[in-house]
Structure formats: structure tokens, C-alpha cells
Design a protein around this motif. Structure first.
Motif, PDB file in Angstrom:
ATOM      1  N   PHE A  44       5.806   1.632 -17.906  1.00 59.33           N
ATOM      2  CA  PHE A  44       6.358   2.289 -16.724  1.00 59.33           C
ATOM      3  C   PHE A  44       8.088   2.008 -16.985  1.00 59.33           C
ATOM      4  O   PHE A  44       9.149   2.406 -16.190  1.00 59.33           O
ATOM      5  CB  PHE A  44       5.774   2.283 -15.756  1.00 59.33           C
ATOM      6  CG  PHE A  44       6.003   3.091 -14.748  1.00 59.33           C
ATOM      7  CD1 PHE A  44       5.777   4.159 -13.808  1.00 59.33           C
ATOM      8  CD2 PHE A  44       6.985   1.929 -13.369  1.00 59.33           C
ATOM      9  CE1 PHE A  44       6.492   5.190 -13.668  1.00 59.33           C
ATOM     10  CE2 PHE A  44       7.487   2.582 -12.516  1.00 59.33           C
ATOM     11  CZ  PHE A  44       7.445   4.688 -12.815  1.00 59.33           C
ATOM     12  N   GLY A  45       8.513   0.071 -16.573  1.00 58.00           N
ATOM     13  CA  GLY A  45       9.571   0.103 -16.744  1.00 58.00           C
ATOM     14  C   GLY A  45      10.475   0.536 -17.333  1.00 58.00           C
ATOM     15  O   GLY A  45      11.261   0.729 -17.102  1.00 58.00           O
ATOM     16  N   ALA A  48      11.314   3.954 -17.181  1.00 57.96           N
ATOM     17  CA  ALA A  48      12.349   4.264 -15.739  1.00 57.96           C
ATOM     18  C   ALA A  48      13.718   3.272 -16.309  1.00 57.96           C
ATOM     19  O   ALA A  48      14.791   4.249 -15.852  1.00 57.96           O
ATOM     20  CB  ALA A  48      12.213   3.321 -14.427  1.00 57.96           C
ATOM     21  N   ILE A  51      15.552   6.319 -18.844  1.00 50.23           N
ATOM     22  CA  ILE A  51      15.936   7.223 -17.877  1.00 50.23           C
ATOM     23  C   ILE A  51      17.333   6.984 -17.473  1.00 50.23           C
ATOM     24  O   ILE A  51      18.482   7.282 -17.272  1.00 50.23           O
ATOM     25  CB  ILE A  51      15.254   7.812 -16.974  1.00 50.23           C
ATOM     26  CG1 ILE A  51      14.068   8.899 -17.257  1.00 50.23           C
ATOM     27  CG2 ILE A  51      15.899   8.983 -15.921  1.00 50.23           C
ATOM     28  CD1 ILE A  51      12.738   8.756 -16.910  1.00 50.23           C
ATOM     29  N   ALA A  52      17.475   5.423 -16.974  1.00 47.20           N
ATOM     30  CA  ALA A  52      18.318   5.541 -15.764  1.00 47.20           C
ATOM     31  C   ALA A  52      20.288   4.856 -17.555  1.00 47.20           C
ATOM     32  O   ALA A  52      20.873   5.623 -16.601  1.00 47.20           O
ATOM     33  CB  ALA A  52      18.110   4.089 -15.314  1.00 47.20           C
ATOM     34  N   VAL A  60      17.790   1.955 -11.055  1.00 44.57           N
ATOM     35  CA  VAL A  60      16.339   2.297 -11.114  1.00 44.57           C
ATOM     36  C   VAL A  60      15.369   3.094 -10.114  1.00 44.57           C
ATOM     37  O   VAL A  60      14.862   3.687 -10.056  1.00 44.57           O
ATOM     38  CB  VAL A  60      16.086   1.204 -12.031  1.00 44.57           C
ATOM     39  CG1 VAL A  60      13.856   1.237 -12.157  1.00 44.57           C
ATOM     40  CG2 VAL A  60      16.091   0.471 -13.273  1.00 44.57           C
ATOM     41  N   VAL A  63      16.175   6.542  -9.824  1.00 40.99           N
ATOM     42  CA  VAL A  63      15.641   7.055 -10.649  1.00 40.99           C
ATOM     43  C   VAL A  63      13.966   7.367  -9.882  1.00 40.99           C
ATOM     44  O   VAL A  63      13.428   8.423  -9.936  1.00 40.99           O
ATOM     45  CB  VAL A  63      15.440   6.432 -11.990  1.00 40.99           C
ATOM     46  CG1 VAL A  63      14.403   7.010 -13.187  1.00 40.99           C
ATOM     47  CG2 VAL A  63      16.871   6.048 -12.782  1.00 40.99           C
ATOM     48  N   LEU A  64      13.263   6.492  -9.198  1.00 40.91           N
ATOM     49  CA  LEU A  64      12.082   6.335  -8.767  1.00 40.91           C
ATOM     50  C   LEU A  64      12.294   7.352  -7.420  1.00 40.91           C
ATOM     51  O   LEU A  64      11.159   7.813  -7.450  1.00 40.91           O
ATOM     52  CB  LEU A  64      11.841   5.188  -8.441  1.00 40.91           C
ATOM     53  CG  LEU A  64      11.902   3.382  -9.801  1.00 40.91           C
ATOM     54  CD1 LEU A  64      10.648   3.052  -8.566  1.00 40.91           C
ATOM     55  CD2 LEU A  64      10.336   4.291 -10.746  1.00 40.91           C
ATOM     56  N   ASP A  65      12.905   7.351  -6.666  1.00 45.22           N
ATOM     57  CA  ASP A  65      13.548   8.240  -5.914  1.00 45.22           C
ATOM     58  C   ASP A  65      13.281   9.775  -5.995  1.00 45.22           C
ATOM     59  O   ASP A  65      12.239  10.366  -5.519  1.00 45.22           O
ATOM     60  CB  ASP A  65      14.512   7.394  -4.779  1.00 45.22           C
ATOM     61  CG  ASP A  65      15.024   8.765  -3.490  1.00 45.22           C
ATOM     62  OD1 ASP A  65      13.828   9.243  -3.008  1.00 45.22           O
ATOM     63  OD2 ASP A  65      15.448   9.407  -3.691  1.00 45.22           O
ATOM     64  N   LEU A  67      12.024  11.095  -9.475  1.00 46.46           N
ATOM     65  CA  LEU A  67      10.873  11.401  -9.596  1.00 46.46           C
ATOM     66  C   LEU A  67      10.024  11.107  -8.662  1.00 46.46           C
ATOM     67  O   LEU A  67       9.372  12.258  -8.682  1.00 46.46           O
ATOM     68  CB  LEU A  67      10.497   9.694 -10.966  1.00 46.46           C
ATOM     69  CG  LEU A  67      11.196   9.791 -12.021  1.00 46.46           C
ATOM     70  CD1 LEU A  67      10.548   8.543 -13.048  1.00 46.46           C
ATOM     71  CD2 LEU A  67      11.132  11.368 -12.824  1.00 46.46           C
ATOM     72  N   ILE A  79      18.351  13.480 -14.082  1.00 49.02           N
ATOM     73  CA  ILE A  79      16.836  13.159 -14.901  1.00 49.02           C
ATOM     74  C   ILE A  79      16.291  14.067 -15.029  1.00 49.02           C
ATOM     75  O   ILE A  79      15.784  14.075 -15.634  1.00 49.02           O
ATOM     76  CB  ILE A  79      16.584  12.528 -13.632  1.00 49.02           C
ATOM     77  CG1 ILE A  79      17.756  11.224 -13.599  1.00 49.02           C
ATOM     78  CG2 ILE A  79      15.693  11.032 -13.652  1.00 49.02           C
ATOM     79  CD1 ILE A  79      17.613  10.417 -11.876  1.00 49.02           C
ATOM     80  N   LEU A  84      14.672  13.277 -18.784  1.00 49.00           N
ATOM     81  CA  LEU A  84      13.262  12.926 -18.534  1.00 49.00           C
ATOM     82  C   LEU A  84      12.083  13.344 -19.598  1.00 49.00           C
ATOM     83  O   LEU A  84      11.665  12.951 -20.296  1.00 49.00           O
ATOM     84  CB  LEU A  84      12.367  13.639 -17.467  1.00 49.00           C
ATOM     85  CG  LEU A  84      10.921  13.580 -17.485  1.00 49.00           C
ATOM     86  CD1 LEU A  84      10.342  11.592 -16.646  1.00 49.00           C
ATOM     87  CD2 LEU A  84      11.021  14.280 -15.456  1.00 49.00           C
TER      88      LEU A  84
END
Length: 367
Positions: A44-45, A48, A51-52, A60, A63-65, A67, A79, A84
Motif C-alpha cells: 500500500f505504501g 501510494a 501515484i505521487a 503522499v 494522494v491518500l486524501d 483517494l 491522480i 491510478l
């Protein structure tokens, strides 16, 4: 008496606890469970981070925000629409190749048995390249209707059937069946022949078609999109369902032929079913991005060493395969000023690993 009691207590402590849910039960292996959770977190890390990273770098956390449904419209476009699909394709393709490698190595009892060395990937490449270069009207006929994914699947399945039939013979116990070592040797020979067919197809293509096919043959995520991701995801899902339903059978197949037969397993039938699932999985993954060498070979062996299991663990091999492809994609885009095809990175890392396996296997044979 005291010594016997102490030995009995030590034996009880070494027995792994069992977890029961209704009629289902499983042995609890804390170390293996923690390792699998760690691999999932690492994947998962890297997902992310993949994608970044890009021409327009995004933190990062942002990116999580995005997603999670947040972010600006521009960030969501970059993204969700641009990066993605590429990252998801890397995860799915790596997981599919890791799963296919684990199944083939478990069934054939050989660490060198992987879809790329056995010729399955090359068979899929022949089918896909025939469509990409439009040989003999393939671009407008039946092959065009099937598409690259269908042609790659057909090529992989036909290659697997050919190798399976050629490897059929008498086993050491005198029974008719497929011999693992014979299948590996025949697969290597068929792989070499199919690579020659791919080269011949490229010589018959136009310059533009040959350039397109050559880019695909290097194994690249640059053209990854939802149209290539969906067939690979379907292949991975079907293979996971088949292996999950055949978990006990797969574990039994790791034993010798006599032990497996005593356990009531129809060896040839179950081998054919599991190998078919692995072939479909590997062929559709190859169709998505092109051939990625050594992922199916290395992922099960790395997972086996991490979990310290007697056989190739399916879930851990799937996660390691996904980590390998996502990590290779990150390295391909950041290690040099020019973005490299991900297949170049997997080949550069997997080649030395193959040599290590060959040396290790040779040392075991001479002991």
C-alpha cells in the motif's frame, strides 16, 4: 518421569493453536500472519508513492486524501484519471504473475518453474504480437475481435497444452502422468522456439506496427488503462478463486505422488485445473503490459524465504509479485533521467536471482 513430562510440555508448546469458525478451522501461524500484514502494508505504501511520483509531484498525504474523495479538481484528474490506472495495473499484473509462479512451482516441485521460463509468457506474446502487427489480416479478422487479451490468452493456453502433452510419459513409479522436470526442460525449449516466432512476426510487420509491438514486448506500463486492466483483474480473480477452492489439494500436491494418491487426490485432474488457472492468469497479465521477466520466478521464492514455509505460499507470493512490479515501476521512473520500461528493471534484477537459484539448486544436488 520428570524428563518425560518436560518433553511432553515442550511438544505441546510447539503445537500451533487452531482457530475454529463453525465447521471451518485453520492453524494459527503468528509469524506468517504478521509477515503477510507487513507485506500488505508495504504494498500500500509503494502504491501510494507510485501515484505521487511523476512530472507533477504530489505529496503522499494528498494522494491518500484524493483517494478518500477529497482534493481539488486538478488533483483528482491527475491522480484518478492519469496515475491510478497505471498503479492499479502494476499491482494486478504483479499479483497475477506471483500467483501463477507459486502455483506452477508448487505443483511441479521445481523453483525454476515459472510462466516466463516455461514458455507460457512467450506463447501469450506470439498471440498478442500477431494482433498488434496485423499479420495475415489478423488486425481485421477473428483475432481483432478477440483483441490483444483474447489472443494472448489463446496463445498461452495453446502453449500450455502443447507442453503438457509433450511432457506426458511414465513417472518414476511407472504410472502415466506429467513429470515435473521433463515439463520444465520441454518448456524451456518451447520458449526458445516461440521467441523466434515473435522475431519472425516483427520482420513481417510494417515499421509502425513493429515499433508498437517492440514497445509492448519490453514490458511497459506507459499505455496502461482500464481496458487492459479489466481482463487482467478478471484473470487474477478467477485464479484466486480456483486456488482458494483447491487449497487443500494444492497442499497435498506438494507431497510425493504416493502420499498424494493416498490422500485421495486425483493428481492429473487437479494438476490440469490448477495449471489452467495459472496459465490464464499469466497470459492475461502479459496481455496488459507485455512480458515481465522473472517476476513469477522470484516472487514465490522470496515469499517462501520470508515465511519459512516448506512450500510456496500463495497469498504471500501474490503480494510479493505486486510489490516487485510496483517497486520496479518506481525505480524505472526515478533511477534515470529517462523513464525506462518496467520490464527492463525486472529483467535486470531477476537475472542475477535466476543465477542464484541455479547455483543453489546445483549445490543441493551435489550434497
Amino acid at each position: 518421569m520428570a524428563t518425560e513430562r518436560a518433553a511432553a510440555a515442550d511438544t505441546l508448546r510447539t503445537v500451533r493453536p487452531a482457530v475454529r469458525v463453525g465447521r471451518a478451522s485453520a492453524v494459527l501461524r503468528p509469524v506468517a500472519l504478521v509477515t503477510v500484514i507487513g507485506l500488505a502494508a508495504l504494498l500500500f505504501g509503494l502504491f501510494a508513492l507510485d501515484i505521487a511520483v511523476g512530472e507533477f509531484r504530489i505529496p503522499v498525504g494528498r494522494v491518500l486524501d484524493v483517494l478518500g474523495g477529497g482534493g481539488t479538481r486538478a488533483q483528482r484528474f491527475v491522480i484518478m484519471d492519469s496515475r491510478l490506472p497505471r498503479a492499479l495495473t502494476a499491482v494486478v499484473v504483479g499479483a497475477a504473475l506471483g500467483l501463477a509462479g507459486a502455483v506452477t512451482q508448487s505443483i511441479l516441485h521445481n523453483p525454476l518453474a515459472s510462466p516466463d521460463l516455461l514458455g507460457i509468457t512467450s506463447g501469450a506474446s506470439v498471440g498478442a504480437v500477431a494482433v498488434l502487427v496485423g499479420l495475415g489480416g489478423a488486425g481485421t479478422g477473428t483475432a481483432a475481435a478477440l483483441g490483444v487479451s483474447g489472443a494472448a490468452l489463446a496463445g498461452g493456453l495453446l502453449t500450455a497444452v502443447l507442453i503438457y502433452l509433450l511432457a506426458w510419459g511414465r513417472t518414476a513409479s511407472g504410472d502415466a502422468g506429467v513429470m515435473g522436470f521433463r515439463l520444465v526442460l520441454i518448456g524451456i525449449g518451447v520458449n526458445a522456439a516461440l521467441l523466434s516466432v515473435v522475431s519472425w512476426l516483427l520482420t513481417r510487420a510494417t515499421l509502425n506496427d513493429a515499433a508498437h509491438a517492440q514497445q509492448w514486448l519490453t514490458g511497459s506500463l506507459n499505455m496502461a488503462d482500464c481496458s487492459s486492466l479489466i481482463p487482467a483483474s478478471i484473470g487474477l480473480g478467477v485464479a484466486l478463486l480456483v486456488t482458494a477452492g483447491s487449497a487443500r489439494t494444492l497442499a497435498a500436491l506438494r507431497f510425493g505422488t504416493d502420499t498424494t494418491r493416498i490422500l485421495g487426490v486425483r493428481i492429473q485432474t487437479q494438476q490440469a485445473i490448477l495449471l489452467a488457472a495459472a496459465v490464464c492468469c499469466a497470459a492475461l497479465a502479459t496481455a496488459a503490459v507485455g512480458p515481465l521477466g522473472f517476476v513469477g520466478l522470484a516472487a514465490p521464492q522470496i515469499a517462501r524465504r520470508l515465511l519459512r514455509t516448506p512450500g510456496e505460499p500463495i497469498i504471500a507470493s501474490t503480494l510479493v509479485g505486486a510489490i516487485a512490479v510496483v517497486g520496479a515501476d518506481l525505480l524505472a521512473r526515478t533511477a534515470s533521467p529517462v523513464s525506462l520500461p518496467v520490464g527492463v528493471v525486472t529483467a535486470a534484477v531477476g537475472g542475477p536471482f535466476l543465477l542464484y537459484l541455479l547455483v543453489r539448486t546445483n549445490r543441493k544436488a551435489t550434497l
